[in-house]
Design an enzyme around this catalytic site. Structure first.
Site: not given
Ligand code: PMP
Length: 436
Positions: A150, A245, A273
């Site tokens: 994702y 990523d 994050k």
């Protein structure tokens, strides 16, 4: 605890009913609706350390930790203090600030492939910018991604995408024109032959390959030996860029990126994050020649009103400073190992075939004899026992990610006692699951 002692959450129920009248599905991000675990979400009022409290005052040991952002746990004093101080000086200026430079320097020092870095406000913006940069730099259109990985919700990624979409079983999202995804090639994670096939077919047309170096959005799936090396090799041969990523993996396993651990140097990296310490942030960084394509230096447009926000950068810096000075990584990895070993033993004793994948301080339990090393295998996991486990643990005060296909996160605030409590309760629940 018996089922009759099930926690009741009248305030959460009322709030959810109200939320559904005004917010689509009652939530601002789909997985929060608890759809795949068949219950109503708890509305969270506060958090401290490894625990969160719902609006009814019930506490839970938290293994979501804001989907990995809170590696130090909730409301870490140093982070809260930094945020308070920064907030008192002004919430946003839409102008350059010293703290942005400090954060960028700290991150680039920790991840040497990042020669230059731009801060944005979410992981989605970071990956969106990364592929725009790759396309501009290579003057090619096609991108290669992996099923089950994702990369946020920008249109070009919503092709057989992972995370929430997996749970809903949709291959892609409505509202994304076919023309936008026509250049997105999807291969299978950990499957060298699918990579070879993609490069044979599209190699000279590929702008980039984007990958979660440790997949964490189909549950945790670690890379097979040679898989990431193959991506690096084929990208270099074909003059396509390799994008790691690291929105989840960045600063998750040590003070740096997963790339330093696996020894592979991507051309671009995306982060989010942890580098925001719980406030909205993202970053894209990498080779200078690529990063200098960004406006105002180059022709690739990218901007953001709140990019490099002074409060978010304060939270990020405070978090990174604590991580650097206290090095909680060995401790959280050991705690996670205790959890994983403990669950395996409980399952073995109960005669239940499960798999648990672990990478550092994250893990995922699959009701599947395993090994679970691909999206296809993830998908053969049994969802019903996870649903039971989730609900019964929630009633016992343990908050797992509300989906069988998400990573569980252990934070530096978790303790041995937290882990013992978790294992005791999992044992109680497992007895019920296997008996039922
Ligand atoms: N990339 C990865 C690997 C992610 O896990 C996520 C979010 N879970 C994103 C990108 C998107 O980040 P955000 O939710 O901040 O937009």
């Amino acid at each position: 605890m018996s089922i009759s002692e099930k926690k009741s959450s009248p305030k959460s129920e009322t709030l959810f009913a109200k939320a559904k009248t005004i917010i689509p599905g009652g939530v601002n991000s789909p997985v929060r609706a608890f759809g795949s675990v068949g219950t109503d979400p708890r509305f969270i009022a506060r958090g401290s350390g490894s625990r969160i409290w719902d609006e009814d005052g019930q506490d839970y040991l938290d293994y979501v930790c804001s989907w990995g952002a809170l590696i130090l746990g909730h409301a870490h004093p140093a982070v809260v203090e930094a945020v308070q101080k920064a907030a008192a000086l002004g919430l946003t200026f839409g102008a350059a600030t010293a703290r942005e430079v400090e954060l960028a320097e700290l991150i680039c020092k920790a991840i040497p492939s990042l020669r230059k870095l731009r801060l944005v406000s979410s992981g989605t913006e970071a990956t969106m910018t990364a592929i725009r940069l790759a396309r501009a730099f290579t003057k090619r259109s096609k991108i290669l991604k992996f099923e089950g990985c994702y990369h946020g919700h920008a249109d070009p990624f919503l092709v057989k995408a992972g995370s929430g979409l997996l749970t809903f079983g949709n291959p892609s999202s409505a509202g994304v024109p076919a023309s936008v995804t026509a250049d997105t090639i999807v291969a299978s994670y950990n499957d060298a032959s699918s990579v070879e096939e993609a490069f044979q077919k599209f190699g000279p047309e590929l702008a980039c390959v984007i990958v979660e170096p440790v997949a964490a959005n189909m549950g945790v799936v670690t890379p097979n030996p040679g898989f990431l090396e193959l991506l690096r090799k084929r990208c270099s041969e074909n003059k396509a860029l390799l994008i790691f990523d690291e929105v989840i993996t960045g600063f998750r396993f040590h003070f740096g990126g997963y790339q330093s651990l696996c020894g592979i140097v991507p051309d671009l990296t995306t982060l989010g994050k942890i580098i925001g310490g719980g406030l909205p942030i993202g970053a894209v960084g990498g080779r200078s020649d690529i990063m200098e394509q960004l406006a105002p230096l180059g022709p690739v447009y990218q901007a953001g009103t709140l990019s490099g926000n002074p409060v978010a950068t304060a939270a990020g810096l405070a978090t990174l400073n604590v991580l650097q000075s206290e090095n909680p990584y060995p401790k959280i990895e050991r705690l996670t190992m205790t959890l994983v070993k403990g669950i395996k033993k409980i399952a073995d004793d109960a005669g239940k075939k499960i798999s648990i994948n672990q990478a550092g301080s994250m893990c995922s339990l699959f009701f599947n004899p395993g090994p679970v090393d691909s999206f296809e295998r993830v998908m053969t996991s049994d969802r019903e026992p996870f649903k039971k486990l989730f609900n019964q643990l929630l009633d016992r005060g343990i908050y797992l990610p509300p989906s069988p296909f998400e990573a569980w996160f252990v934070s530096a605030a978790h303790t041995d006692r937290d882990l013992s409590f978790t294992l005791e309760e999992i044992e109680n629940v497992f007895r019920g699951i296997t008996a039922g």
